[in-house]
Motif scaffolding. Structure first.
Motif, short mmCIF file in Angstrom:
data_model
loop_
_atom_site.label_atom_id
_atom_site.label_comp_id
_atom_site.label_asym_id
_atom_site.label_seq_id
_atom_site.Cartn_x
_atom_site.Cartn_y
_atom_site.Cartn_z
N GLU A 164 0.70 -1.40 0.02
CA GLU A 164 0.02 0.12 0.04
C GLU A 164 0.75 1.38 -0.01
O GLU A 164 0.54 2.32 -0.66
N GLU A 165 1.87 1.19 0.81
CA GLU A 165 2.51 2.45 0.90
C GLU A 165 3.48 2.67 -0.45
O GLU A 165 3.77 3.76 -0.86
N TYR A 166 3.86 1.41 -1.05
CA TYR A 166 4.76 1.70 -2.02
C TYR A 166 3.90 1.20 -3.31
O TYR A 166 4.44 0.51 -4.42
N LYS A 167 2.69 1.61 -3.47
CA LYS A 167 1.98 0.89 -4.64
C LYS A 167 2.33 0.99 -6.12
O LYS A 167 2.49 0.32 -6.91
N TYR A 168 2.94 2.68 -5.99
CA TYR A 168 3.37 3.05 -7.60
C TYR A 168 4.62 2.20 -7.67
O TYR A 168 4.95 1.79 -8.94
N GLU A 169 5.62 2.09 -6.58
CA GLU A 169 6.87 1.63 -7.01
C GLU A 169 6.81 0.04 -7.29
O GLU A 169 7.46 -0.57 -8.32
N LEU A 170 5.62 -0.54 -6.57
CA LEU A 170 5.55 -1.92 -6.92
C LEU A 170 5.16 -2.30 -8.57
O LEU A 170 5.87 -3.17 -9.06
N TRP A 171 4.55 -1.38 -8.98
CA TRP A 171 4.06 -1.60 -10.56
C TRP A 171 5.21 -1.25 -11.29
O TRP A 171 5.44 -2.05 -12.37
N ILE A 172 6.27 -0.13 -10.90
CA ILE A 172 7.24 -0.24 -11.62
C ILE A 172 8.06 -1.27 -11.54
O ILE A 172 8.65 -1.68 -12.86
N LEU A 173 8.45 -1.89 -10.46
CA LEU A 173 9.36 -3.26 -10.55
C LEU A 173 8.31 -4.22 -11.05
O LEU A 173 9.25 -5.11 -11.70
#
Length: 353
Positions: free
Chosen positions: A299-308
Motif C-alpha cells: 500500500e505504501e509503495y503501490k506505484y513503485e511496486l508496479w514499476i518493479l
C-alpha cells in the motif's frame, strides 16, 4: 542543501566525461557495434515504414535528419537528451557517495554513452519508457489511471515497435495477482509465476504456430552466428527448444543467463563480458531486494511496486528472446529510466512529499 549540490555536481561530471566517451566511441569501438546502426542509417534493404522496430527507427532518423549526420555528431545530440531525461527524473541527494547502487548507475552512464553513440533502436525505447516513469511520478494522475495508461503504452509499443512488449502487461498482472497469496517466500514465488505464465504462453503459441517463442527468435538468430566473431556470449540452451520440455528449459535457462549469469565464469578471458556480468548480478540482487520491500509494504509503495513488476516482467521476457549477453545489456540500457527510478524510489517519494 550542500548534499544536493554535491550530487548534482557528480551528475554533471558523469555527463561531461561520458559525453566525451559517446563522441569518441565511433573511432574506438569494433565494427560489430555498428551493424544495427548501419542498417538504420543507410537503409539499403528499403525497410523504412510505420510498423516494426527497424522500419520505424529508420523513419525516425530520416525525418529528424539524424541519419545524414556523422555518428560522433549524432552522439553529441543524443547523449545530452538522455542525460537530461534522467536529470528530470531526479538526482538523488546521496548520488555523490561511493556505494554499490551509485556505482551501478555510474556504469550505466558509461553504457548509455557506448550504446547510444550511434543511430539506435534503444534511443527510441529509452525515451518511450521514460514516459511511463514520469507517469508514475506524477501523483496528480490517479493510481488506477497510472496503471491503465502505463499498460496501454506498453501494448502500443508492442504493436508498433517491439512485439515482445505485448507480453509485459500480462506477466506483470499475473505476478501482481499472485503476490496477494500468502507464500513463505513471496518475492521468489511471484517471479516463478511470471516465468510460468511466459512458458504457458510460449507453449500455447507453439501449439498454434508449430514453433515456440525462443525457438523462433533466439534459436534462429544464433544458428546463423555460430563461430562468428560477435557471438562469444551467445545464450544457447542445453536442450533444443523444439519440444514442450525443451522450450521450458530454454526459457528458464535464458532467464538465468540474462539476469543471473553465474555461468559467466567461462568468459574469464573476456574482461568486458565479466564486467557486464558483475554489473548484472549486482543490479538484479538490489532490484530483487527492493521488489521484496514493495511486496511487503504494497500500500505504501503501490506505484513503485508496479514499476518493479514492469521491470521484472521485462527481465523475464528478455530470458525468452535475447540471443546473447551483449544484446541483453544493450536492451537493459534501453529501459534504463525505469531501472534508474527503481533504484532510487525512496528519494523520489521524499521529493513528492
Amino acid at each position: 542543501m550542500m548534499q544536493i549540490k554535491k550530487s548534482t555536481a557528480i551528475f554533471v561530471v558523469l555527463f561531461i566525461a561520458n559525453l566525451f566517451v559517446a563522441v569518441t566511441a565511433f573511432y574506438i569501438l569494433p565494427k560489430r557495434f555498428f551493424y544495427d546502426s548501419a542498417i538504420i542509417a543507410f537503409d539499403k534493404g528499403k525497410e523504412i515504414g510505420f510498423l516494426g522496430s527497424y522500419p520505424l527507427t529508420i523513419l525516425f532518423y530520416k525525418v529528424t535528419g539524424l541519419r545524414y549526420l556523422p555518428f560522433p555528431l549524432i552522439a553529441l545530440i543524443q547523449f545530452p537528451i538522455l542525460a537530461y531525461v534522467l536529470y528530470k527524473i531526479g538526482v538523488p541527494n546521496n548520488f555523490y557517495k561511493l556505494n554499490v547502487k551509485n556505482i551501478l548507475v555510474y556504469l550505466g552512464f558509461f553504457m548509455m554513452a557506448i550504446f547510444m553513440s550511434m543511430p539506435s533502436k534503444e534511443f527510441i525505447t529509452f525515451l518511450y519508457v521514460a514516459i511511463i516513469v514520469f507517469l508514475y511520478k506524477n501523483h496528480k494522475i490517479s493510481y488506477a489511471k497510472s496503471i491503465a495508461l502505463s499498460m496501454l503504452l506498453l501494448v502500443l509499443f508492442g504493436i508498433f515497435y517491439r512485439p515482445y512488449f505485448l507480453l509485459i502487461p500480462l506477466i506483470a498482472f499475473v505476478m501482481y495477482a499472485v503476490s496477494f497469496i500468502n507464500f513463505k517466500n513471496k518475492t521468489i514465488v511471484t517471479l516463478f509465476y511470471g516465468l510460468l505464465i511466459v512458458i504457458f504462453l510460449s507453449l500455447s503459441y507453439g501449439m498454434l504456430e508449430g514453433h515456440y517463442f525462443s525457438e523462433s527468435s533466439r534459436e534462429i538468430v544464433n544458428t546463423t552466428r555460430v563461430n562468428a566473431s560477435d557471438a562469444n556470449s551467445m545464450i544457447i540452451s542445453p536442450v533444443k527448444p523444439d519440444t514442450w520440455y525443451g522450450e521450458t528449459v530454454a526459457i528458464v535457462y535464458g532467464f538465468f543467463a540474462v539476469n543471473i549469469p553465474l555461468n559467466g565464469i567461462k568468459y574469464i578471458f573476456s574482461p568486458q563480458i565479466i564486467a557486464f556480468i558483475i554489473w548484472q548480478l549486482l543490479l538484479f540482487y538490489i532490484l530483487l531486494v527492493r521488489f521484496s520491500k514493495c511486496l511487503k509494504n504494497r500500500e505504501e509503495y503501490k506505484y513503485e511496486l508496479w514499476i518493479l513488476l514492469i521491470l521484472f516482467a521485462y527481465f523475464i521476457v528478455q530470458g525468452v528472446f535475447e540471443p546473447d549477453l551483449g544484446t541483453a545489456i544493450r536492451h537493459k540500457i534501453g529501459v534504463f529510466p525505469i531501472i534508474y527510478y527503481a533504484l532510487y524510489y525512496e528519494y523520489f517519494r521524499k521529493k513528492l512529499q
